[in-house]
Design an enzyme around this catalytic site. Structure first.
Site: not given
Ligand code: WQD
Length: 344
Positions: A127, A152, A156
């Site tokens: 990741s 987590y 990785k």
């Molecule tokens: C994306 C953006 C949030 C939800 C995570 C893991 C990463 C990978 C992918 C496994 C961010 C914003 C989110 C919400 C929001 N997983 N957001 N409201 O955090 O980039 O990555 O998932 O491998 O390891 O860390 O993805 O989709 O959670 O967030 O504003 O209800 O959307 O702040 O900026 P992230 P995400």
């Protein structure tokens, strides 16, 4: 004679899409999944797309003897794509030992079996989280791995090091770590997609569940970041593109004689960053749905921006993401409507 490939976590989101791509490109697939974060129904979804039901073995990979028995029974498996792992960032902070055991002991048990073979290919699901907040954007594979922001992410990082060290000792083992950016979307058939298990932690499933009325409104976690519109930037890649990259990477390992080195790392992204507000606008534009949202406080642990430099994968794997953000979001919406209809 079809090459037989083991896909661990093959009933999961990215795993199931990769199984479909493998079958469609001539591979015979055996899935190991303990159904802890998936459903046996995914097997039927895969079969509806490819008309071929992959062999399914329900093993918990933390059971070392079960892993040994599996590889003794399936001597002809020389390629493994390893997805099986726990992946909820927040949960890993609350329950680190669950993550270290589940994500690392399972990896070690599989590598122990592969290292006995006179030829083996191994693809590891990693990741972009290993980069933390990178100093430079877009992020290349040479960017320094930073102290993980969660157990987590640490699994990785440690996982990649375990594989690298193992490959140094076993030249018969060739491995690639694929560092995903943000996987989204669903198969165009709507037979498989991201299962709605619990409250979505990730942005896109929360968007589609809000649009269909399961959630009242989307909370946007902060708009005071140093970005164009104040919201975080990520590289959202269609899961079908991601799946194809796994097949290409596996073929590279299985077909190419000497990689020169027997371990490598590739970023898998589109190379384009989009802010949360841009994703919302793209969703509304591509689906015609209005999305209710509110700006709330930042989420602990979020980085400001991350998007991939895709040159190494483009040239080294001869692969590039082909779907746009609009297409990925449209596929996610089609999947949400299918799931919602089936829940009625
Ligand atoms: C994306 C953006 C949030 C939800 C995570 C893991 C990463 C990978 C992918 C496994 C961010 C914003 C989110 C919400 C929001 N997983 N957001 N409201 O955090 O980039 O990555 O998932 O491998 O390891 O860390 O993805 O989709 O959670 O967030 O504003 O209800 O959307 O702040 O900026 P992230 P995400």
């Amino acid at each position: 004679m079809k090459s037989k490939i083991l896909v661990t976590g093959g009933l999961g989101f990215i795993g199931s899409h990769t199984v479909v791509a493998l079958q469609q490109q001539g591979f015979e697939v055996v899935i190991i999944d303990n159904l802890s974060n998936s459903s046996i129904d995914v097997l039927a979804g895969i079969t509806k797309i490819t008309q071929t039901t992959p062999e399914f073995v329900n093993i918990d990979l933390r059971n070392k003897d079960a892993v040994i028995d599996f590889f003794e029974k399936y001597q002809d498996i020389t390629g493994v794509i390893h997805f099986a792992a726990s992946k909820a960032v927040g949960e890993s902070v609350e329950n680190p030992l669950l993550y270290y055991e589940n994500n690392l002991s399972t990896l070690i048990y599989i590598l122990q079996q592969l290292s006995k073979k006179n030829k083996a290919s191994f693809i590891f699901s990693s990741s972009c989280t290993v980069y933390g907040q990178a100093d430079n954007l877009p992020i290349t594979e040479n960017a320094p791995v930073k102290k993980a922001m969660s157990p987590y992410g640490n699994t990785k990082q440690i996982g990649e090091e375990i594989i690298m060290d193992t490959c140094k000792v076993y030249p018969s083992l060739k491995a690639i770590s694929l560092r995903y950016f943000n996987p989204i979307g669903a198969h165009p058939s709507t037979e498989i997609g991201e299962l709605p298990i619990g409250t979505p932690q990730n942005l896109v499933p929360f968007i589609t569940q809000t649009a269909i009325g399961k959630r009242e409104q989307l909370s946007v976690f902060g708009n005071d970041y140093p970005t164009s519109d104040g919201t975080c930037v990520r590289d959202y890649i269609h899961v079908v593109d991601l799946a194809q990259a796994h097949v290409v990477a596996l073929k590279k390992l299985m077909e190419e004689e000497a990689l020169g080195k027997n371990y490598d790392v590739f970023n898998l992204g589109t190379g384009k960053g989009n802010s949360v507000l841009e994703v919302i606008q793209s969703f509304e534009r591509s689906t015609g749905e209005k999305l209710p949202f509110k700006i709330v406080d930042r989420r602990e642990g979020d980085i400001t921006a991350a998007y991939a430099d895709t040159n190494k994968a483009n040239t080294g794997l001869n692969w590039r993401a082909e779907h746009s953000l609009d297409e990925a979001l449209k596929s996610a919406w089609k999947w949400e409507k299918k799931v919602f209809k089936n829940e009625d």
